[in-house]
Write a protein that holds these residues in place. Structure first.
Motif, PDB file in Angstrom:
ATOM      1  N   MET A   1      -3.736   6.968  -0.963  1.00  0.00           N
ATOM      2  CA  MET A   1      -3.268   7.115  -2.192  1.00  0.00           C
ATOM      3  C   MET A   1      -4.110   7.346  -2.826  1.00  0.00           C
ATOM      4  O   MET A   1      -3.662   8.019  -4.322  1.00  0.00           O
ATOM      5  CB  MET A   1      -3.449   5.205  -2.093  1.00  0.00           C
ATOM      6  CG  MET A   1      -3.576   4.425  -3.659  1.00  0.00           C
ATOM      7  SD  MET A   1      -3.126   3.143  -4.143  1.00  0.00           S
ATOM      8  CE  MET A   1      -5.060   3.238  -4.662  1.00  0.00           C
ATOM      9  N   THR A   2      -5.677   7.186  -2.805  1.00  0.00           N
ATOM     10  CA  THR A   2      -6.176   7.807  -3.844  1.00  0.00           C
ATOM     11  C   THR A   2      -7.224   9.100  -3.641  1.00  0.00           C
ATOM     12  O   THR A   2      -7.122   9.970  -4.541  1.00  0.00           O
ATOM     13  CB  THR A   2      -7.872   7.637  -3.238  1.00  0.00           C
ATOM     14  OG1 THR A   2      -8.846   7.408  -2.237  1.00  0.00           O
ATOM     15  CG2 THR A   2      -8.481   6.014  -3.654  1.00  0.00           C
TER      16      THR A   2
ATOM     17  N   ARG B   1       0.912  -0.905  -0.046  1.00  0.00           N
ATOM     18  CA  ARG B   1      -0.190   0.025  -0.382  1.00  0.00           C
ATOM     19  C   ARG B   1       1.089   1.238  -0.053  1.00  0.00           C
ATOM     20  O   ARG B   1       0.648   1.859  -0.727  1.00  0.00           O
ATOM     21  CB  ARG B   1      -0.873   0.057   1.633  1.00  0.00           C
ATOM     22  CG  ARG B   1      -1.849   1.021   1.541  1.00  0.00           C
ATOM     23  CD  ARG B   1      -1.879   1.091   3.027  1.00  0.00           C
ATOM     24  NE  ARG B   1      -0.854   1.789   4.195  1.00  0.00           N
ATOM     25  CZ  ARG B   1      -1.272   1.410   4.830  1.00  0.00           C
ATOM     26  NH1 ARG B   1      -2.376   1.025   5.073  1.00  0.00           N
ATOM     27  NH2 ARG B   1       0.013   1.262   6.081  1.00  0.00           N
TER      28      ARG B   1
ATOM     29  N   LEU C   1      -9.085   2.994  -6.531  1.00  0.00           N
ATOM     30  CA  LEU C   1      -9.560   2.113  -6.055  1.00  0.00           C
ATOM     31  C   LEU C   1     -10.591   1.367  -6.102  1.00  0.00           C
ATOM     32  O   LEU C   1     -12.058   2.412  -6.422  1.00  0.00           O
ATOM     33  CB  LEU C   1     -10.114   1.797  -4.882  1.00  0.00           C
ATOM     34  CG  LEU C   1     -10.092   1.204  -3.449  1.00  0.00           C
ATOM     35  CD1 LEU C   1      -8.587  -0.406  -4.143  1.00  0.00           C
ATOM     36  CD2 LEU C   1     -10.237   0.947  -2.167  1.00  0.00           C
TER      37      LEU C   1
ATOM     38  N   THR D   1       1.258   4.595  -2.586  1.00  0.00           N
ATOM     39  CA  THR D   1       1.175   5.309  -2.428  1.00  0.00           C
ATOM     40  C   THR D   1       1.910   6.445  -3.194  1.00  0.00           C
ATOM     41  O   THR D   1       1.910   7.095  -3.185  1.00  0.00           O
ATOM     42  CB  THR D   1       1.073   5.656  -0.171  1.00  0.00           C
ATOM     43  OG1 THR D   1      -0.667   4.880  -0.453  1.00  0.00           O
ATOM     44  CG2 THR D   1       0.282   6.926  -0.926  1.00  0.00           C
TER      45      THR D   1
ATOM     46  N   TYR E   1      -8.095   2.028   4.525  1.00  0.00           N
ATOM     47  CA  TYR E   1      -6.709   1.577   3.589  1.00  0.00           C
ATOM     48  C   TYR E   1      -6.001   2.153   2.879  1.00  0.00           C
ATOM     49  O   TYR E   1      -5.108   2.627   2.566  1.00  0.00           O
ATOM     50  CB  TYR E   1      -7.066   0.235   3.732  1.00  0.00           C
ATOM     51  CG  TYR E   1      -5.838  -1.371   3.896  1.00  0.00           C
ATOM     52  CD1 TYR E   1      -5.365  -0.882   4.912  1.00  0.00           C
ATOM     53  CD2 TYR E   1      -4.605  -1.193   2.786  1.00  0.00           C
ATOM     54  CE1 TYR E   1      -4.039  -1.822   6.171  1.00  0.00           C
ATOM     55  CE2 TYR E   1      -3.729  -2.056   3.348  1.00  0.00           C
ATOM     56  CZ  TYR E   1      -3.247  -2.259   4.620  1.00  0.00           C
ATOM     57  OH  TYR E   1      -2.506  -3.268   4.638  1.00  0.00           O
ATOM     58  N   PHE E   2      -6.762   2.336   1.569  1.00  0.00           N
ATOM     59  CA  PHE E   2      -6.571   3.249   0.505  1.00  0.00           C
ATOM     60  C   PHE E   2      -6.910   4.913   0.428  1.00  0.00           C
ATOM     61  O   PHE E   2      -6.274   4.897  -0.631  1.00  0.00           O
ATOM     62  CB  PHE E   2      -6.160   2.516  -0.370  1.00  0.00           C
ATOM     63  CG  PHE E   2      -5.757   1.340  -0.585  1.00  0.00           C
ATOM     64  CD1 PHE E   2      -4.984   1.094  -1.439  1.00  0.00           C
ATOM     65  CD2 PHE E   2      -7.054   0.571  -0.579  1.00  0.00           C
ATOM     66  CE1 PHE E   2      -3.913  -0.118  -1.798  1.00  0.00           C
ATOM     67  CE2 PHE E   2      -5.785  -1.170  -0.360  1.00  0.00           C
ATOM     68  CZ  PHE E   2      -4.587  -1.272  -0.790  1.00  0.00           C
TER      69      PHE E   2
END
Length: 391
Positions: free
Chosen positions: A89-90, A56, A96, A60, A85-86
């Motif tokens: 990153m998003t 992850r 996602l 990221t 959790y992500f």
């Protein structure tokens, strides 16, 4: 980690064989860390764990560098993964996507594929999910698994398959049988992509195996879940009888005990036709590799009813003598950590309780699970047809 030697095929593919889950996940992590343009990651299981956090964070960081990151995960396979959790990153522009969010009529149909494509040039395929049990060497720690890295023309087809899967992710599974693609995609003279999808006809993996097993001399199969039924079972039994060598490596320790019980009920049928069966001992066996003479099949599909008829799966079919030799060397290594199954030891279980468990396990996997999925496929397709008629 020593890099595996590469193999170049006549049609322009470069292959790297990774014979443990630890090696495959390590190579995938390195590719993500070096990505410059794009990352496409598709997995069945992504666990909240140390290895999950490393992946992850690498994804990221790639998004922070401006890399286009798309992560597609199966909703059921990742149950329990925190919704946030992500989130970092998003927030940085990564995407996602949840495949097949739970609806009762779609529950059975899962995306079991494990694919990573980096910078549109390099792809990884195998049996490993992103979870702690796949990180080891399969002997001292971690499940026995692995996969392959590939560059060359097939990568373009994997990208097309990934994008098609993205389109289906939001409960448009009924469209898969209306797309008109056979699922057997030739990427060159040596490499083909086999895309298995829900359906109750003769699938692409069965067709490929029927072609290759017809005159096969030497066959080795390493399979996490082995419960062939119908035509594919008959093909394999025939191959066991006619081939010079037919060897099965199956789990001595399994994470699905009912499947192991059902599989062992088949041992006698294959042994009577000349098959040699071994059970892997140190760890859970999760690999899915078939070698038919100089042809290697590797990917996410098992030889069981769910992989062959219900799940979305991906396999590579590669004709290359050097790769087949590497795969067979891995098989021979694994035999050193396995026990041969005594001939006919599973023909007739010694007690009524074991016979009952075998029968119930077989009914569950070959009739109940398949029957429910077939009913849902037909219902979903009828609804899809009605939807198209109103459009």
């Amino acid at each position: 980690m020593k890099a595996p030697s590469s193999i170049t095929t006549s049609d322009g593919h470069v292959l790297h064989w990774h014979d443990t889950g630890g090696k495959l996940l390590g190579a995938e992590f390195d590719a993500i860390a070096k990505a410059k343009e794009s990352i496409r990651l598709e997995h069945y299981i992504f666990s909240a764990s140390p290895v999950g956090e490393r992946f992850r964070d690498a994804l990221t960081e790639a998004a922070r560098r401006g890399v286009r990151v798309t992560v597609m995960l199966d909703y059921v396979g990742c149950l329990g993964l925190p919704s946030t959790y992500f989130s970092e990153m998003t927030a940085l522009g990564g995407s996602l996507i949840w495949f097949n969010p739970v609806r009762w009529r779609f529950w059975s149909f899962r995306d079991h594929r494990k694919i990573l494509v980096v910078d549109d040039t390099q792809a990884f395929i195998g049996g490993c999910n992103i979870a702690p049990e796949y990180e080891g060497d399969g002997i001292n720690d971690g499940w026995r698994d692995g996969g392959i890295a590939v560059t060359g023309p097939v990568v373009k087809h994997l990208i097309e398959s990934f994008e098609s899967q993205v389109e289906k992710a939001g409960n448009k599974i009924w469209r898969v049988r209306k797309q008109g693609r056979s699922g057997w995609v030739e990427a060159g003279d040596d490499v083909a992509l086999l895309l298995t999808r829900p359906g109750f006809h003769q699938g692409v993996l069965q067709r490929a195996l029927r072609h290759d097993l017809l005159h096969a001399k030497d066959i080795t199969i390493t399979m996490a879940y082995f419960l062939p039924v119908g035509r594919i079972k008959q093909m394999l039994l025939r191959a066991a009888r006619l081939a010079r060598s037919f060897r099965l490596l199956l789990p001595g320790r399994s994470d699905v005990s009912m499947m192991q019980i059902a599989s062992r009920a088949l041992y006698g049928q294959f042994q009577r036709r000349g098959a040699q069966i071994h059970e892997y001992q140190p760890q859970v066996l999760h690999a899915k590799v078939i070698v038919v003479d100089d042809i290697v099949y590797i990917g996410s599909a098992n030889l069981d009813p769910r992989s062959l008829n219900i799940n979305f799966e991906v396999m590579l079919r590669i004709r290359n003598a050097s790769l087949a030799a590497q795969a067979c060397a891995t098989f021979e290594r694994d035999l050193q950590h396995s026990q041969p199954v005594a001939k006919l030891s599973w023909r007739r279980p010694a007690n009524w309780w074991l016979r009952l468990k075998q029968k119930l396990a077989r009914i569950f996997f070959t009739r109940l699970d398949l029957g429910v999925a077939q009913f849902l496929v037909q219902k979903v397709e009828r609804r899809g047809a009605a939807h198209d008629g109103r459009a």
